[in-house]
Design an enzyme around this catalytic site. Sequence first.
Site, short mmCIF file in Angstrom:
data_model
loop_
_atom_site.label_atom_id
_atom_site.label_comp_id
_atom_site.label_asym_id
_atom_site.label_seq_id
_atom_site.Cartn_x
_atom_site.Cartn_y
_atom_site.Cartn_z
N GLY B 19 19.93 79.69 55.35
CA GLY B 19 18.98 78.87 54.58
C GLY B 19 19.48 78.63 53.17
O GLY B 19 19.77 79.57 52.44
N ALA B 20 19.60 77.34 52.81
CA ALA B 20 20.02 76.99 51.45
C ALA B 20 18.92 76.17 50.79
O ALA B 20 19.16 75.22 50.07
CB ALA B 20 21.33 76.20 51.48
N ILE B 23 14.48 79.47 48.61
CA ILE B 23 14.97 80.82 48.35
C ILE B 23 16.50 80.80 48.31
O ILE B 23 17.11 81.44 47.46
CB ILE B 23 14.47 81.81 49.43
CG1 ILE B 23 12.95 81.97 49.31
CG2 ILE B 23 15.16 83.16 49.30
CD1 ILE B 23 12.33 82.83 50.39
N ASN B 53 12.11 69.94 42.85
CA ASN B 53 11.30 70.68 41.87
C ASN B 53 11.61 72.17 41.89
O ASN B 53 11.11 72.90 41.07
CB ASN B 53 9.80 70.46 42.11
CG ASN B 53 9.27 71.31 43.25
OD1 ASN B 53 9.91 71.46 44.28
ND2 ASN B 53 8.11 71.89 43.06
N ASP B 115 10.70 80.45 64.54
CA ASP B 115 11.65 80.37 65.62
C ASP B 115 13.04 80.81 65.20
O ASP B 115 13.66 81.65 65.86
CB ASP B 115 11.69 78.89 66.05
CG ASP B 115 11.91 78.76 67.51
OD1 ASP B 115 11.48 79.68 68.25
OD2 ASP B 115 12.52 77.76 67.93
N ALA B 116 13.51 80.27 64.10
CA ALA B 116 14.84 80.63 63.61
C ALA B 116 14.87 82.08 63.14
O ALA B 116 15.85 82.79 63.34
CB ALA B 116 15.24 79.70 62.48
N CYS B 168 -12.26 69.86 73.12
CA CYS B 168 -13.53 69.19 72.89
C CYS B 168 -13.94 69.20 71.41
O CYS B 168 -14.67 68.33 70.97
CB CYS B 168 -14.63 69.74 73.80
SG CYS B 168 -15.21 71.35 73.30
N CYS B 435 8.01 97.77 70.80
CA CYS B 435 8.49 96.40 70.51
C CYS B 435 9.34 95.91 71.67
O CYS B 435 10.29 96.59 72.08
CB CYS B 435 9.31 96.41 69.22
SG CYS B 435 10.08 94.83 68.86
#
Lengths: 331, 630
Positions: B19-20, B23, B53, B115-116, B168, B435
Site C-alpha cells: 500500500g502506497a 499510510i 490532501n 480482502d487484501a 423488503c 482460529c
Amino acid sequence: MVIEGEELTEQETALYDRQIRVWGADAQRRLSKSHVFVCGMKRTVAEFCKNIVLAGVGSLTLVYDRPMNEEALSANFFITSDKTVYAGQSVAGVCIESLKELNPMVRVTAEEGNILNFDEEYFNKFDIIVISGCSLETKKLINEKCRRLEKRVGFYTVDCEGSCDEIFVDLKSYAYSKRNLHQIFKGPFKDANGEIWECRLQYPSYEVTTAVPWKNLPKRMSKLYFALRVIEKFEQGEGRDLGETSEKDLYGVLKLRKELCDVHDVDESFVLEPLLARLIAETREFTPVSATIIGGIHGQAISGKGDPVKNFYLFDATDGKGRVEDVSNFI
Amino acid sequence: MVSQKEVSAMKGTKVLMVGAGGIGCELLKTLALSGFEDIHIIDMDTIEVSNLNRQFLFRKSHVGQSKAKVARDAVLRFKPNISITPYHANVKDNTFDVDFYKQFNVVLNGLDNLDARRHVNRLCLAADVPLIESGTTGFLGQVTVHVKGKTECYECQPKTAPKSYPVCTITSTPSKFVHCIVWAKELLFAKLYGDKNQDNDLNVRSGGASGSSDHVEDVFERKADEDIEQYGRRIYDHVFGYNIEIALENKETWKNRTRPRPIYVRDVLPDQLSQPQPNGHVDGSECAVGDLSSVSAMSSLSLKNPQDIWSLMENTKVFLEAFKLFFTKRQEDIGNLVFDKDDQLAVEFVTAAANIRASSFGIPLHSLFEAKGIAGNIIHAVATTNAIIAGLIVIEAMKVLQNDEKNYRTTYCLEHPTQNMLLMPVEPSEPNKACYVCSESPLLLEINTNRTKLGDFVEKIVKAKLGMNLPIIMHGSVLLYEAGDDLDDDMVAIYTANLEKVLSQFPTPITSGSMLTVEDMQQEFTCKINIKHREEFDEEKEPDGMVLSGWTQAPPPKESNPSNGENKANTSLSEPLNADSDDEVEVYVPEPVAKKRKHSDITKETEEEEEDELVVLPDANLDFKKKKLV
C-alpha cells in the site's frame, strides 16, 4: 484569500473531500482562514508544516535564521539532497519551495530575522504561533506577547528530545462545541452523534502552568513532564540551546534535580534518574518516528479536532504512550 | 531511541510495504528517514485528486500515475542512496507468492480492504514473516503486530462484515436515508442503466400480490413514440407515484409504520414551464469517453454547492435532467453501467432519486456530498492520523527486527483522551487456538445439502467468507473443484458441471458429517469444514441460506465496564454496539470516553471503497478478553 462566509470552491471541495468528511465544511472554511507562524524548522516542525499545509490553512510563515547544514539535510524531507543548490540559503528558505508545491492553495512565505525582535503588532497578524527548539526564556517571552493581544492567538511550543516529545498549548480563552459522549454511551444509540455542548476552556500561560507545585499534581502524571522541566531549566542555566546536552551533564542535571525537588517539596525520586539520563544522551531529533507522531498530533490539535489539548501533550516512544496532561486544574 | 543495535537491525533489513496510499506515503518517508535501506512497495492504484490532501508524496501533475512508482521517486529525491523497489500490481497477483514473501524480514501493511489484508496475513503466516497491520479512519487508527506463534494473526478475531439489508426494507419499508441510497443505486440505477440480464428486485413489493411481471418489464422500456422527456417523467411517476400507491394497498405493512406519500412529477413541477433549461451544452454528441465529470445535471441546472440539500423540486429537476443526459450523452454506456462514485452524473442521479424516495417516506434529505459518501462507501481520512500511525508502525517494526517480543504493542490512536491517553498501547493478544487460519481448527457449516449447489458454496463461503482466491475443494480424496488458468478444457468442463450439482447428489454425497477440505495454493492455506445439514434458514437473518461458524463464539451481551482511571487497571473495551445496524465499520475504542464512528455502508460488496484505510477494529471479543494496559 477566503472571506467570511464564502463557500468552498469546487477545487477545494474536490481536494479536501476526504477530510471534509472528517471535520465538516465549516471547519475547513475556518482552517482556510487561519494564518500560522512557525519558528524552528527541524524535523518535528517539518512534519507539522506538511500536515497543516496539506490540510489547507490560509497561510504559513516560516522564520528560521540558521543556514543550511548537514543536519538539516539529513533530517528534512522538504530538502532534496543536492547540496550545492542551497549554498548560503536558510533552511526555511529552502523548505518553502517544497511547501508551496505541496499545496498551491496555501500561501507560504519565509521571514528573515530573529524571533525575539518581532513585536506584538507583528504577531497580531496570525491566528497560531508555533515555536520549536527555543530556550525557556524565549518561550515565555513570545507566549506573553501573544497573551497581551486582544485577539486570541493560539500559542504552541513543540519540542523533541530524542524519543520523547512535548507540546504545550495556550489558547487563552477558547470556546468550542463538543458532543455529549456520555449520553452516547448510556443512550440507546438512537442518535449516535449525541447532543452538542458548548465548552469554554481557560488556559494559563507557560510560566504559570510550569510553576504549578509538583506536590499538587496527581500521581499518575507523566514522569516525563518533570524530567523535561529539569532539563529545560538546566539548559537555561547553562545558556545552551535546546537539546544541547550530553552524558557529561548528568552530574549537573542531577544536582539541579535535587534543587528543584527541594523547591517543590517532593522527594528526589519524583524525577527518575534513568529517564533524565536517557533524555540528555539523546541530543538531537535523531529519530523521525517521534517527529512523525508528534507532528501528527500537533497538526490535529490545530486543525480543529474536537477536544483541544490542554496544557501539555507528552509522548515517549519507548513506552508508546501519548498523554494529555491538564496541569492548570492544580494551580 | 535509535541505539547502535537498532541501526544494525535496520541496515541489512529488507522490508515489504503493501500500500502506497495514505499510510503508505507517510510510512515510506518515515522508513527512509529512519535508516531503512531496502524497501519494496506494492500498490495497484493510480493517483487521484482526492488523494492529494494527505498523500503528500503526490502532486496534481501525478494524477493517473502509479502510486508505488511516484512514491519511490519522491522519496529518492530527499533520500537518494537507498533502494526502493516499486510494484504497480495487485498484491493478490501470483508473482507475490510465498517465496516472494520469504525474502523479507518484516511486512508492513497500509491497505484499504479486508480482502487484501486477509490475503497478506495468510502469506505472512505461510512464509513465517512478521506482519505489522494498520488502519485509520478519520482521527482513529491502530497498529497491530502479528508474529506467527507469538501473537494473534490478523484473522484470529472475526472482522465486521459489510452490512447487507433485507430486500423488503429496501424495496418497501425504508426507514433510513441509506435504505433510499441502496434502492436508488442497486435497484433503480441498475435497472435503468445496468445490465438488463441481471436480476433486479425493483418491483418486488411486500405482499407481492400486485403487478404481473410482464407488465412490469414493459414499464422500464422506452416506448416507440416517446420522447426522452416523456420517458423520464413516466419512469418518475412509476417509481415514486404508482409503485407507492400499490404498496399502500397492503394495509398490513402500514399498520405500525408511517404511510409513504406517492409523488408525481405534476405535483412537484406543476406546469411544464419548470422543465429544466439546459445551458446549451446538452446538444452535440461528442463527450470524451472516460471523462466522467464532463456531463453533469448540476451544471446544466446551475446548482453549484454539493453541500446544499436540494428541495424536492430541485431533486426532481436533477433526476429528470440526469436521466435525459444519460440517454442523450451517455447512450453507449447504457446497459453496462455499474455505479461508480467518481461518475458525477451517476452520483447526481442516485442522490436525486434517493432524496425523492426519502421525501416520500418522511426521511430527512441529504446533500450530494453526503449521498456520495454513503453510496461510494467513502472512508474519510486526514493526513495527521496516517502520519501518527506510520510512526507507530516503524516503532513496532524496530522491535520486531530485534525480536523484542515482550515489548510488542497494539496501539490505538484515539479521538478523545482515554485515561489521559491519545495514544494507547496495550499488549497484543495471543493466537486464538480456534482460529481457522493460523491454527488447524475445522469450521462448521450449516447448509441445506439437499438444495444447495456446490457453486453456491464456492461463491458464498469459499470466496466471500474465507477470502480465497484460487480454491481447490476436496471431499476426502475426491477433487470436486479447482480454480486456475492452467487447467485443461476437460477439467474445466467437469468442474463447471460440478458447480451446478446439489451437494447431496455427488457420487459420494456431501451430507451431515461430511468434511470438506478447502485449499488455496497461492495463499498456501488449507482449512477443513464440517458439514451439517439444516432444512430451513431465516431469509432475513441468514440470507445466504447457510451459516459458517467455528472460529469464534459470539460474545455474550455484557455491560461495558469502565475502569476507574487506575493506572494498572485492565481496560475494558466497549461492547459491540449491534443496536445500530447501519454500521459496516465500527470502531470500538477503549472505555470510558469512547466514541463510535460510523461508516454508512451499503450493500453486499465485500470490498470497501478504495483508497482509504479501513480500520478493522478492535473487535467484538476484546471486551471479555483481559487486555492488560501497559
